[in-house]
Design an enzyme around this catalytic site. Structure first.
Site, mmCIF file in Angstrom:
data_model
loop_
_atom_site.group_PDB
_atom_site.id
_atom_site.type_symbol
_atom_site.label_atom_id
_atom_site.label_comp_id
_atom_site.label_asym_id
_atom_site.label_seq_id
_atom_site.Cartn_x
_atom_site.Cartn_y
_atom_site.Cartn_z
ATOM 1 N N LYS A 174 -17.012 14.720 -0.816
ATOM 2 C CA LYS A 174 -17.039 14.233 -2.076
ATOM 3 C C LYS A 174 -17.460 12.733 -1.494
ATOM 4 O O LYS A 174 -16.825 12.092 -1.526
ATOM 5 C CB LYS A 174 -16.176 13.890 -3.176
ATOM 6 C CG LYS A 174 -16.606 13.094 -4.507
ATOM 7 C CD LYS A 174 -15.730 13.206 -5.838
ATOM 8 C CE LYS A 174 -14.919 11.479 -5.749
ATOM 9 N NZ LYS A 174 -15.866 9.924 -5.584
ATOM 10 N N GLY A 227 -10.626 4.166 2.446
ATOM 11 C CA GLY A 227 -10.755 3.581 0.626
ATOM 12 C C GLY A 227 -10.413 3.025 0.856
ATOM 13 O O GLY A 227 -9.235 2.423 2.314
ATOM 14 N N THR A 231 -5.679 3.438 -3.193
ATOM 15 C CA THR A 231 -6.030 4.825 -3.330
ATOM 16 C C THR A 231 -5.450 6.082 -2.605
ATOM 17 O O THR A 231 -5.137 7.071 -2.623
ATOM 18 C CB THR A 231 -7.582 4.630 -3.056
ATOM 19 O OG1 THR A 231 -8.478 4.451 -4.132
ATOM 20 C CG2 THR A 231 -7.771 6.507 -4.116
ATOM 21 N N GLU A 249 -7.851 6.202 6.163
ATOM 22 C CA GLU A 249 -8.584 5.384 6.840
ATOM 23 C C GLU A 249 -8.715 3.776 5.630
ATOM 24 O O GLU A 249 -9.186 4.344 4.837
ATOM 25 C CB GLU A 249 -10.329 5.496 7.064
ATOM 26 C CG GLU A 249 -10.726 5.306 8.177
ATOM 27 C CD GLU A 249 -9.426 4.996 9.172
ATOM 28 O OE1 GLU A 249 -8.752 3.722 10.097
ATOM 29 O OE2 GLU A 249 -9.054 6.472 10.006
ATOM 30 N N CYS A 283 -14.409 -2.344 6.611
ATOM 31 C CA CYS A 283 -13.276 -2.757 6.577
ATOM 32 C C CYS A 283 -12.803 -3.283 8.274
ATOM 33 O O CYS A 283 -11.328 -4.128 8.250
ATOM 34 C CB CYS A 283 -12.262 -1.240 6.526
ATOM 35 S SG CYS A 283 -13.281 -0.249 7.388
ATOM 36 N N GLU A 383 -7.002 -8.498 0.227
ATOM 37 C CA GLU A 383 -8.531 -8.035 1.024
ATOM 38 C C GLU A 383 -9.222 -8.027 0.166
ATOM 39 O O GLU A 383 -9.465 -7.862 -1.252
ATOM 40 C CB GLU A 383 -8.129 -6.564 0.815
ATOM 41 C CG GLU A 383 -10.129 -5.532 1.386
ATOM 42 C CD GLU A 383 -10.130 -4.264 2.212
ATOM 43 O OE1 GLU A 383 -9.534 -3.434 1.261
ATOM 44 O OE2 GLU A 383 -10.598 -3.792 3.034
HETATM 45 O O1 TXE Z 1 -12.321 2.325 -3.549
HETATM 46 P P1 TXE Z 1 -12.056 4.012 -3.860
HETATM 47 P P2 TXE Z 1 -12.840 1.167 -4.596
HETATM 48 C C1 TXE Z 1 -11.315 -1.846 -0.680
HETATM 49 C C2 TXE Z 1 -11.706 -2.705 -0.768
HETATM 50 C C3 TXE Z 1 -12.445 -2.381 -2.090
HETATM 51 C C4 TXE Z 1 -11.127 -1.816 -2.657
HETATM 52 C C5 TXE Z 1 -11.156 -0.671 -4.198
HETATM 53 O O2 TXE Z 1 -10.845 -3.144 -0.977
HETATM 54 O O3 TXE Z 1 -12.404 -3.668 -3.034
HETATM 55 O O4 TXE Z 1 -11.043 -0.950 -1.515
HETATM 56 O O5 TXE Z 1 -12.858 -0.080 -3.392
HETATM 57 C C6 TXE Z 1 -12.094 7.794 -4.395
HETATM 58 N N1 TXE Z 1 -8.338 11.003 -5.810
HETATM 59 N N2 TXE Z 1 -12.503 -0.460 0.611
HETATM 60 O O6 TXE Z 1 -12.097 1.218 -5.805
HETATM 61 O O7 TXE Z 1 -11.228 3.819 -4.990
HETATM 62 C C7 TXE Z 1 -13.349 7.635 -4.705
HETATM 63 O O8 TXE Z 1 -14.211 8.410 -5.758
HETATM 64 C C8 TXE Z 1 -9.569 11.117 -5.041
HETATM 65 C C9 TXE Z 1 -12.123 -0.556 1.922
HETATM 66 O O9 TXE Z 1 -14.341 1.966 -4.264
HETATM 67 O O10 TXE Z 1 -10.589 3.681 -2.458
HETATM 68 C C10 TXE Z 1 -14.078 7.071 -4.091
HETATM 69 O O11 TXE Z 1 -15.235 8.082 -3.390
HETATM 70 N N3 TXE Z 1 -9.929 10.147 -4.710
HETATM 71 C C11 TXE Z 1 -12.758 0.041 1.857
HETATM 72 C C12 TXE Z 1 -13.371 6.920 -2.556
HETATM 73 O O12 TXE Z 1 -12.147 6.896 -3.401
HETATM 74 C C13 TXE Z 1 -10.718 9.277 -5.522
HETATM 75 C C14 TXE Z 1 -14.221 1.182 1.646
HETATM 76 C C15 TXE Z 1 -12.884 5.264 -2.339
HETATM 77 O O13 TXE Z 1 -12.661 4.564 -3.349
HETATM 78 C C16 TXE Z 1 -9.129 8.952 -5.849
HETATM 79 C C17 TXE Z 1 -14.312 0.462 0.485
HETATM 80 C C18 TXE Z 1 -8.941 9.466 -6.158
HETATM 81 N N4 TXE Z 1 -7.482 9.537 -7.293
HETATM 82 C C19 TXE Z 1 -13.199 0.019 0.102
HETATM 83 N N5 TXE Z 1 -10.280 7.035 -6.564
HETATM 84 C C20 TXE Z 1 -12.400 0.782 3.899
HETATM 85 N N6 TXE Z 1 -11.309 1.080 4.014
HETATM 86 O O14 TXE Z 1 -13.881 0.953 4.853
HETATM 87 C C21 TXE Z 1 -10.802 7.157 -5.806
HETATM 88 N N7 TXE Z 1 -11.173 7.865 -5.258
#
Ligand code: TXE
Length: 479
Positions: A174, A227, A231, A249, A283, A383
């Site tokens: 996904k 992500g 999460t 990660e 990140c 962050e």
């Molecule tokens: O990330 P999410 P978001 C950080 C950055 C950002 C914050 C939130 O600080 O402001 O995270 O970003 C999926 N079960 N990073 O809200 O929600 C979601 O659909 C399974 C750092 O956009 O963590 C997406 O595909 N999956 C980061 C993925 O998780 C779930 C890069 C990431 O989304 C889920 C991006 C669930 N319950 C944001 N909930 C990095 N490390 O590079 C969400 N998702």
């Protein structure tokens, strides 16, 4: 209007519930397409396709797997412009960046693991004195779940999928619901490359429904996730009682440590990139800058002067250095930190939304430099994930080491110095999965990639990724 569909068993499908999400273009704030908000039933179908493909795929010779992965890599390269335009439109990143970094790297991910799988080996232990030999089988796990974020959409999506399928697994993947477009294009490329049906299945939708159905699925045996840290914690809590293998990660709040003895010009140029590349939405960006006091004022003046020349603009304009932030809500989140800075700190440069002519509703923000006087503040501890950096001076190596480590994250550190002993001392003591010395973002795909503390669990990259996507089985034979 672009209508994105799920890719299941080699075919494109609407979601069974017929629920759709809007897809926004960050550069102009307009809806330009729709994507499925897939439910549990869609994920179940993706799983069934993957599970049915597994016996055949896991027995496919390494040579054949490798050829198919190389064809996928070539397919991405042959469609570089199309992929790059899609990525830039979906994410807001400069088209030039998508063309030179994101899409070439997605192709490299497949090429790299196409070769890596042919070099992957397992151990054998001769048990001398016990007349026995032990050898380790490295077998694919079965069906793996790969969940990726919006900041480097195809780059991170393929960084998970390529090792998973190279190792003989089938995948339910996904991409982020905020940037689904290039993952959609990948389906056609896989079909053209001859990837057997069901080896890769891509379901679209929000985390709380589609993502949740993947992590809760009792037969999806491993989850590779990139992500947010929150999460990641939720996924760990859900997946641990189901005994899934987990690679997480997560976020970073990386220090960029600058000593007076560094190569100043090189440091300055790279620091502009490590602060603001991809609108600061990587990140690995060095969002906390610590500068040795003897060069602090000089650095401050020179850094601001350089940053002033960065052009915020439409992603397709080839003069643009900084494009649009990924979404309205993310822009608002970043702005909320700038409000904190206005009350408690000094904004040295930037801090304002930018209106780009003709794209007045786009999510543009100036690169922003904030001076803080302590590492304890919210801006240094949380962050922000946007074009915002903090800076402050330090006096001694011990002081800066303490501040660098005093944060919940531990992903990467950039260290600027020409002092070898200091480099060795600090590299030993810094709490981060990656230490860059006199460089930033220099990547060799064979190296272990990942973070400590709240930045994650496990390592991706090279054989680490192939180990994650395989189960080790020891066979002990007495002779
Ligand atoms: O990330 P999410 P978001 C950080 C950055 C950002 C914050 C939130 O600080 O402001 O995270 O970003 C999926 N079960 N990073 O809200 O929600 C979601 O659909 C399974 C750092 O956009 O963590 C997406 O595909 N999956 C980061 C993925 O998780 C779930 C890069 C990431 O989304 C889920 C991006 C669930 N319950 C944001 N909930 C990095 N490390 O590079 C969400 N998702």
């Amino acid at each position: 209007m672009l209508k994105i569909q799920n890719y299941i068993n080699g075919n494109f499908h609407d979601p069974l519930s017929n629920e759709w999400l809007d897809n926004y273009c960050p550069a102009n704030g307009e809806i330009y397409g729709s994507l499925p908000n897939s439910g549990k039933e869609d994920v179940d179908n993706a799983y069934i396709a993957a599970q049915s493909a597994f016996p055949g795929w896991s027995q496919t010779s390494l040579d054949e797997r490798s050829r198919i992965l190389i064809r996928i890599s070539k397919g991405i390269e042959a469609n570089l412009d199309r992929f790059a335009e899609m990525e830039s439109r979906d994410n807001g990143k400069p088209l030039s960046l998508a063309k030179t970094i994101d899409i070439p790297r997605a192709a490299s991910n497949f090429r790299f693991f196409a070769h890596a799988i042919t070099q992957f080996s397992s151990e054998s232990h001769q048990s001398i004195g016990q007349d026995a030999v032990n050898y380790t089988l490295r077998q694919p796990i079965g069906v793996a779940g790969c969940i990726s974020p919006w900041n480097l959409p195809l780059y991170l999506f393929t960084w998970k999928i390529a090792p998973a399928i190279a190792a003989g697994n089938c995948v339910v993947a996904k991409p982020s619901e905020i940037t689904p477009a290039t993952a959609y294009l990948l389906g056609d490329i896989c079909n053209e490359a001859g990837l057997p049906k069901g080896v890769l299945n891509i379901v679209h939708g929000v985390g709380s429904t589609t993502g949740q159905a993947i992590i809760e699925h009792s037969d999806i045996k491993a989850i590779s996730f990139t992500g947010g840290t929150k999460t990641g914690a939720h996924i760990a809590k859900t997946a641990a009682p189901l005994f899934k293998k987990l690679s997480l990660e997560l976020g970073g709040k990386n220090p960029n440590i600058i000593f007076a003895d560094c190569d100043y010009k090189d440091m300055l140029e790279t620091t502009v990139k490590s602060s603001f590349a991809n609108q600061g939405q990587i990140c690995l960006c060095g969002s906390r800058i610590f500068v040795e006091r003897t060069i602090y004022d000089q650095f401050k003046t020179d850094f601001i002067n350089k940053v002033k020349h960065l052009k915020v603009g439409h992603p397709s304009d080839n003069k643009t250095d900084i494009g649009a932030l990924v979404s309205k809500s993310h822009l608002e989140k970043v702005l909320s930190y700038i409000e904190i800075a206005k009350k408690h700190h000094t904004i040295l440069y930037g801090g304002n939304k930018v209106t780009v002519d003709g794209y007045e509703n786009g999510y543009y923000l100036e690169p922003t430099i904030i001076e803080v006087d302590s590492n304890d503040c919210q801006l240094n501890q949380e962050e922000i994930f946007g074009p915002v950096v903090t800076m402050m001076p330090f006096d001694t190596e011990d002081d800066v080491l303490q501040m660098a480590n005093q944060v919940k994250y531990g992903l990467s550190t950039t260290l600027w110095t020409n002092n070898l002993k200091r480099t060795m001392r600090l590299s030993n003591q810094l709490q981060a999965g990656i230490i860059w010395v006199n460089t930033w973002m220099l990547r060799d795909l064979r190296t272990p990639f990942g973070g400590m503390k709240a930045s994650g669990v496990g390592r991706e990259g090279g054989f680490e990724a192939l180990r994650f996507f395989t189960e080790a089985k020891n066979v002990c034979i007495k002779y």
